[in-house]
Design a protein around this motif. Sequence first.
Motif, PDB file in Angstrom:
ATOM      1  N   MET A   1       0.839  -1.173   0.000  1.00 19.53           N
ATOM      2  CA  MET A   1       0.000   0.000   0.000  1.00 19.53           C
ATOM      3  C   MET A   1       0.885   1.239   0.000  1.00 19.53           C
ATOM      4  N   ARG A   2       0.511   2.224  -0.796  1.00 20.69           N
ATOM      5  CA  ARG A   2       1.191   3.521  -0.801  1.00 20.69           C
ATOM      6  C   ARG A   2       0.367   4.494   0.031  1.00 20.69           C
ATOM      7  N   VAL A   3       1.041   5.269   0.868  1.00 18.06           N
ATOM      8  CA  VAL A   3       0.391   6.285   1.688  1.00 18.06           C
ATOM      9  C   VAL A   3       0.877   7.638   1.183  1.00 18.06           C
ATOM     10  N   ILE A   4      -0.049   8.421   0.645  1.00 20.12           N
ATOM     11  CA  ILE A   4       0.292   9.687   0.007  1.00 20.12           C
ATOM     12  C   ILE A   4      -0.396  10.830   0.740  1.00 20.12           C
ATOM     13  N   GLY A   5       0.388  11.807   1.162  1.00 22.21           N
ATOM     14  CA  GLY A   5      -0.144  12.997   1.794  1.00 22.21           C
ATOM     15  C   GLY A   5      -0.432  14.055   0.742  1.00 22.21           C
ATOM     16  N   LEU A   6      -1.596  14.667   0.832  1.00 20.06           N
ATOM     17  CA  LEU A   6      -1.978  15.762  -0.060  1.00 20.06           C
ATOM     18  C   LEU A   6      -2.074  17.021   0.799  1.00 20.06           C
ATOM     19  N   ALA A   7      -1.196  17.985   0.527  1.00 23.20           N
ATOM     20  CA  ALA A   7      -1.108  19.193   1.342  1.00 23.20           C
ATOM     21  C   ALA A   7      -1.246  20.427   0.463  1.00 23.20           C
TER      22      ALA A   7
END
Length: 192
Positions: A1-7
């Motif tokens: 699983m990839r965990v991507i932060g959107l800021a």
Amino acid sequence: MRVIGLAGRAGSGKSTIAKYLAQKPAVEWVDLDTVAWDTYAVGTSVYERLLEAFGKSILSKSGEIDRIRLAEVAFSDAANRDMLNAIVHPAVSDAVEALIREHRQKGTELLLIEGALLASSPYVDRSLYDLILWFEAPNEVRDERLQVLGRRDHARRGRDITPTGDYGTISAEGSIQDVADRVLRAIDEGRN
């Protein structure tokens, strides 16, 4: 699983793109505002610490923290904003760790975690993320988007947010499809 932060600043398109991408199979979206609100529910240690820091004026008649009153006090100056972040962000990071575990067990392939301050707050545990993407849009574009959403008052809040550390920048101008394609390309490239 990839965990991507959107800021990014308010009105930069984080939520719109996250909602759009979360329609795809095995992609899930978490809004950190909601997670933060849960951390300061009545009876939590964060609730108590916020009361200590800002006083009872932040409470609603029912005894819950009134988010509008909290925002007025917390965003009134930099010291108050920093105090809020120092109290809430570590608790949010703990909650994010639990959410990541849940989504791994569930089989989520791409977990998008949206939070305005992921790329700027020193209290965010960035080790939880494979990549943090900073959405960049001109102030005029952001103001227009926020006006359409009835949230024009949010535009000033985020103007001084500046990303630091490792992050990828995404141009948040253009159609939803264009921006979503840029996000997916950045994730595929593993840019960080």
